[in-house]
Write a protein that holds these residues in place. Structure first.
Motif, PDB file in Angstrom:
ATOM      1  N   PHE A 297      25.425  52.343  39.513  1.00  0.00           N
ATOM      2  CA  PHE A 297      26.212  51.390  40.322  1.00  0.00           C
ATOM      3  C   PHE A 297      26.286  50.032  39.626  1.00  0.00           C
ATOM      4  N   VAL A 298      25.143  49.543  39.135  1.00  0.00           N
ATOM      5  CA  VAL A 298      25.128  48.255  38.421  1.00  0.00           C
ATOM      6  C   VAL A 298      26.004  48.341  37.179  1.00  0.00           C
ATOM      7  N   PHE A 299      25.903  49.475  36.464  1.00  0.00           N
ATOM      8  CA  PHE A 299      26.706  49.663  35.257  1.00  0.00           C
ATOM      9  C   PHE A 299      28.198  49.634  35.589  1.00  0.00           C
ATOM     10  N   ALA A 300      28.601  50.350  36.634  1.00  0.00           N
ATOM     11  CA  ALA A 300      30.010  50.370  37.041  1.00  0.00           C
ATOM     12  C   ALA A 300      30.477  48.987  37.484  1.00  0.00           C
ATOM     13  N   MET A 301      29.594  48.254  38.178  1.00  0.00           N
ATOM     14  CA  MET A 301      29.957  46.923  38.655  1.00  0.00           C
ATOM     15  C   MET A 301      30.227  45.966  37.494  1.00  0.00           C
ATOM     16  N   CYS A 302      29.558  46.183  36.359  1.00  0.00           N
ATOM     17  CA  CYS A 302      29.837  45.346  35.177  1.00  0.00           C
ATOM     18  C   CYS A 302      31.318  45.424  34.819  1.00  0.00           C
ATOM     19  N   PHE A 303      31.882  46.616  34.865  1.00  0.00           N
ATOM     20  CA  PHE A 303      33.280  46.801  34.504  1.00  0.00           C
ATOM     21  C   PHE A 303      34.207  46.265  35.593  1.00  0.00           C
ATOM     22  N   ILE A 304      33.829  46.490  36.839  1.00  0.00           N
ATOM     23  CA  ILE A 304      34.660  45.984  37.937  1.00  0.00           C
ATOM     24  C   ILE A 304      34.704  44.462  37.907  1.00  0.00           C
ATOM     25  N   ILE A 305      33.547  43.837  37.706  1.00  0.00           N
ATOM     26  CA  ILE A 305      33.485  42.377  37.633  1.00  0.00           C
ATOM     27  C   ILE A 305      34.270  41.873  36.419  1.00  0.00           C
ATOM     28  N   MET A 306      34.131  42.565  35.277  1.00  0.00           N
ATOM     29  CA  MET A 306      34.873  42.174  34.086  1.00  0.00           C
ATOM     30  C   MET A 306      36.377  42.225  34.338  1.00  0.00           C
ATOM     31  N   ILE A 307      36.864  43.329  34.913  1.00  0.00           N
ATOM     32  CA  ILE A 307      38.297  43.486  35.156  1.00  0.00           C
ATOM     33  C   ILE A 307      38.797  42.432  36.140  1.00  0.00           C
ATOM     34  N   TYR A 308      38.023  42.176  37.187  1.00  0.00           N
ATOM     35  CA  TYR A 308      38.422  41.151  38.156  1.00  0.00           C
ATOM     36  C   TYR A 308      38.452  39.769  37.499  1.00  0.00           C
ATOM     37  N   GLY A 309      37.445  39.477  36.711  1.00  0.00           N
ATOM     38  CA  GLY A 309      37.383  38.167  36.067  1.00  0.00           C
ATOM     39  C   GLY A 309      38.521  37.928  35.107  1.00  0.00           C
ATOM     40  N   VAL A 310      38.865  38.950  34.301  1.00  0.00           N
ATOM     41  CA  VAL A 310      39.958  38.797  33.324  1.00  0.00           C
ATOM     42  C   VAL A 310      41.296  38.668  34.034  1.00  0.00           C
ATOM     43  N   SER A 311      41.491  39.470  35.086  1.00  0.00           N
ATOM     44  CA  SER A 311      42.797  39.494  35.742  1.00  0.00           C
ATOM     45  C   SER A 311      42.989  38.371  36.756  1.00  0.00           C
ATOM     46  N   GLN A 312      41.894  37.858  37.348  1.00  0.00           N
ATOM     47  CA  GLN A 312      42.031  36.881  38.427  1.00  0.00           C
ATOM     48  C   GLN A 312      41.410  35.508  38.136  1.00  0.00           C
ATOM     49  N   LEU A 313      40.420  35.454  37.275  1.00  0.00           N
ATOM     50  CA  LEU A 313      39.675  34.201  37.080  1.00  0.00           C
ATOM     51  C   LEU A 313      39.856  33.601  35.692  1.00  0.00           C
ATOM     52  N   GLU A 314      40.800  34.150  34.924  1.00  0.00           N
ATOM     53  CA  GLU A 314      41.091  33.663  33.570  1.00  0.00           C
ATOM     54  C   GLU A 314      39.864  33.740  32.654  1.00  0.00           C
ATOM     55  N   TRP A 315      39.033  34.760  32.858  1.00  0.00           N
ATOM     56  CA  TRP A 315      37.899  34.972  31.961  1.00  0.00           C
ATOM     57  C   TRP A 315      38.392  35.472  30.617  1.00  0.00           C
ATOM     58  N   TRP A 316      37.559  35.292  29.586  1.00  0.00           N
ATOM     59  CA  TRP A 316      37.843  35.873  28.292  1.00  0.00           C
ATOM     60  C   TRP A 316      36.526  36.359  27.709  1.00  0.00           C
ATOM     61  N   PHE A 317      36.396  36.422  26.393  1.00  0.00           N
ATOM     62  CA  PHE A 317      35.283  37.145  25.792  1.00  0.00           C
ATOM     63  C   PHE A 317      33.913  36.576  26.143  1.00  0.00           C
ATOM     64  N   LEU A 318      33.783  35.276  26.250  1.00  0.00           N
ATOM     65  CA  LEU A 318      32.489  34.679  26.582  1.00  0.00           C
ATOM     66  C   LEU A 318      31.980  35.200  27.916  1.00  0.00           C
ATOM     67  N   GLU A 319      32.836  35.149  28.924  1.00  0.00           N
ATOM     68  CA  GLU A 319      32.435  35.592  30.262  1.00  0.00           C
ATOM     69  C   GLU A 319      32.210  37.109  30.311  1.00  0.00           C
ATOM     70  N   MET A 320      33.090  37.870  29.629  1.00  0.00           N
ATOM     71  CA  MET A 320      32.924  39.325  29.618  1.00  0.00           C
ATOM     72  C   MET A 320      31.597  39.721  28.971  1.00  0.00           C
ATOM     73  N   THR A 321      31.288  39.089  27.852  1.00  0.00           N
ATOM     74  CA  THR A 321      30.041  39.394  27.147  1.00  0.00           C
ATOM     75  C   THR A 321      28.834  39.064  28.015  1.00  0.00           C
ATOM     76  N   THR A 322      28.910  37.946  28.732  1.00  0.00           N
ATOM     77  CA  THR A 322      27.813  37.538  29.607  1.00  0.00           C
ATOM     78  C   THR A 322      27.571  38.562  30.714  1.00  0.00           C
TER      79      THR A 322
END
Length: 497
Positions: A297-322
């Motif tokens: 679940f934690v592993f899957a949430m990493c991807f869900i959070i990444m996708i949400y951040g890139v698509s909605q919060l203007e995240w890029w590589f720094l935030e995704m890597t974190t």
């Protein structure tokens, strides 16, 4: 006599870099003036190699420069990169890239690509931690039982979901993270590694090729062309649906053939090597405990959070890597992994993807050579002159192939948009169709070549799966030809309706 082996991805890119360095001695250097919006002081800066000038940020300034883009596209942040100014191309003093520049280019590329390289390494560490917990083996065993007799559903779901990510927010580099997770699932379903590679990479490629709301592709290109991004949206949606359907049918036909007879696999001679690499065991019966479910679940949430951040919060590589780094630490705590073991496993996992990271850096080094050698704008200038005097049907299809060729030199979709749209989009006015056709040519041309573009992501993706570029070309070229013919027909229809 020993059979000659196809060169590795790293060697292919080094050879391409050498060819590009040679081109800087043969192709005249040239440059367009560029225009940059400075949001802090609300001004434009016009720049060339020798000087820069501050201009008033007004619609009149844009009109005087023959840039048919509304001012608000700059002020609201839609266009944030420097754009090329039409009719300003001039030849400049040559800057041929010699032997020293050639050897420096991979190092410069690795430095410039540090953001995506660190993402890849952190993901490698996370995968190492996940493998140590046994959560993957338990999850794969459960999934294999759940999909027994309906394994094809996995192909359809993965391809569609990744295509949706590509068409909406440009899911591309991020797919590097999916290969180590999904490949064991497909192998457990009795497919070969080419099937998950195809589902992920082709899904991403067809999605970005037919971008509908992707801000890094269709929106920035439409803005740079001076039109609303919704213009031509219906045609792109139709292309997305039909193109994705063609891709799914193509992958399913190959997958079913391999499932019935494994010897039909293009990579059959690597079967044991790949299964050993990804730790697949058809007899694995690890129980999916509550702890392992929480880890997944934690592993899957990493991807869900990444996708949400890139698509909605203007995240890029720094935030995704974190996100992935924090996920690895949380999984370490949940799995009760000792500190020394955690560090050793994480470092080893990162090391497993170091080759992929170097490939990404060398590919970026090819772009560095072109930029330093000042030949990118020259290629763009002469490409824009190729279409003079053509009827609009031929013009659109020639533009498709021009953009495919340009994407070898400029694999970045946003970079291609701001460099070429101010130059190419006015050509639509001269042949009598809407500028959205040029946007389509840009997307479809780049997208089609992305299936095989060695300066794009394919070599890095192949390196993860340990599949040769020659094997990939053998698999994907029939699909590329089918999609090219389909795209040419659709473009011609769109031009005349």
């Amino acid at each position: 006599m020993k059979k000659l082996k196809f060169p590795t991805a790293q060697t292919i890119l080094i050879l391409i870099a050498a060819a590009v360095a040679l081109l800087t001695w043969l192709v005249p250097a040239g440059k367009y003036d560029s225009l940059t919006y400075n949001k802090d002081v609300n001004t434009f800066t016009r720049s060339n190699l020798e000087s820069s000038t501050t201009l008033e940020a007004s619609q009149k300034t844009l009109e005087d420069l023959n840039i048919k883009i509304p001012l608000e596209k700059f002020t609201n942040g839609d266009i944030w990169k420097p754009i090329s100014i039409p009719n300003t191309y001039q030849e400049v003093e040559a800057k041929p890239q010699g032997v020293l520049a050639f050897f420096k280019s991979p190092v410069k590329g690795i430095i410039e690509a540090a953001d995506i390289i660190f993402l890849v390494l952190i993901i490698g560490g996370l995968i190492g931690i996940m493998n140590l917990t046994g959560a993957f083996d338990a999850g794969i065993s459960w999934l294999a039982n759940a999909l027994k007799g309906h394994e094809y559903v996995l192909i359809i779901l993965v391809t569609i979901l990744i295509a949706l990510g590509g068409t909406t927010f440009g899911l591309a580099e991020e797919t590097i993270a999916f290969y180590p997770i999904l490949i064991p699932m497909f192998l457990a379903a009795k497919y070969d590694a080419m099937v998950p590679l195809a589902a992920i990479y082709i899904g991403s490629s067809i999605g970005t090729m037919c971008s509908t709301v992707n801000p890094f592709s269709v929106i920035i290109a439409s803005d740079a062309a001076g039109i609303n991004w919704t213009t031509g949206l219906t045609g792109r949606v139709i292309m997305l649906v039909l193109g994705t359907l063609i891709c799914i049918i193509y992958i399913l036909r190959y997958a079913n053939r391999v499932k019935k007879d494994p010897s039909k696999s293009i990579i059959y001679n690597q079967k044991e090597q790949i299964e050993a690499l990804f730790g697949t065991d058809s007899n694995s019966r690890i129980k999916l405990t509550a702890r392992l479910r929480l880890i997944l679940f934690v592993f899957a949430m990493c991807f869900i959070i990444m996708i949400y951040g890139v698509s909605q919060l203007e995240w890029w590589f720094l935030e995704m890597t974190t996100v992935f780094f924090v996920g690895a630490i949380l999984i370490g705590f949940i799995g009760k992994i000792q500190e020394a073991t955690f560090v050793d496993t994480f470092v080893k996992g990162a090391g497993d993807l170091l080759g992929v990271a170097i490939i990404i850096g060398i590919a970026r080094g090819v772009s560095v050579l072109m930029e330093d050698g000042l030949i990118s704008d020259t290629i763009l200038f002469h490409s824009s002159n190729l279409t003079e005097g053509m009827n609009k049907g031929v013009f659109a299809n020639v533009m498709l192939f021009i953009y495919g060729g340009l994407s070898f030199f400029i694999p970045s979709s946003s970079g291609m948009a701001v460099l070429t749209m101010p130059i190419m989009s006015p050509l639509a006015d001269t042949v009598g169709f809407g500028r959205e056709i040029i946007v389509n040519c840009y997307q479809y041309g780049m997208g089609l070549f992305a299936f095989i573009n060695p300066t794009g992501l394919i070599l890095a993706s192949l390196a993860i799966v340990k599949v040769g570029y020659d094997k990939w070309l053998k698999f994907v070229m029939p699909l590329v030809l089918i999609l090219t013919l389909f795209t040419m027909i659709m473009l011609t229809i769109l031009v005349y309706i």
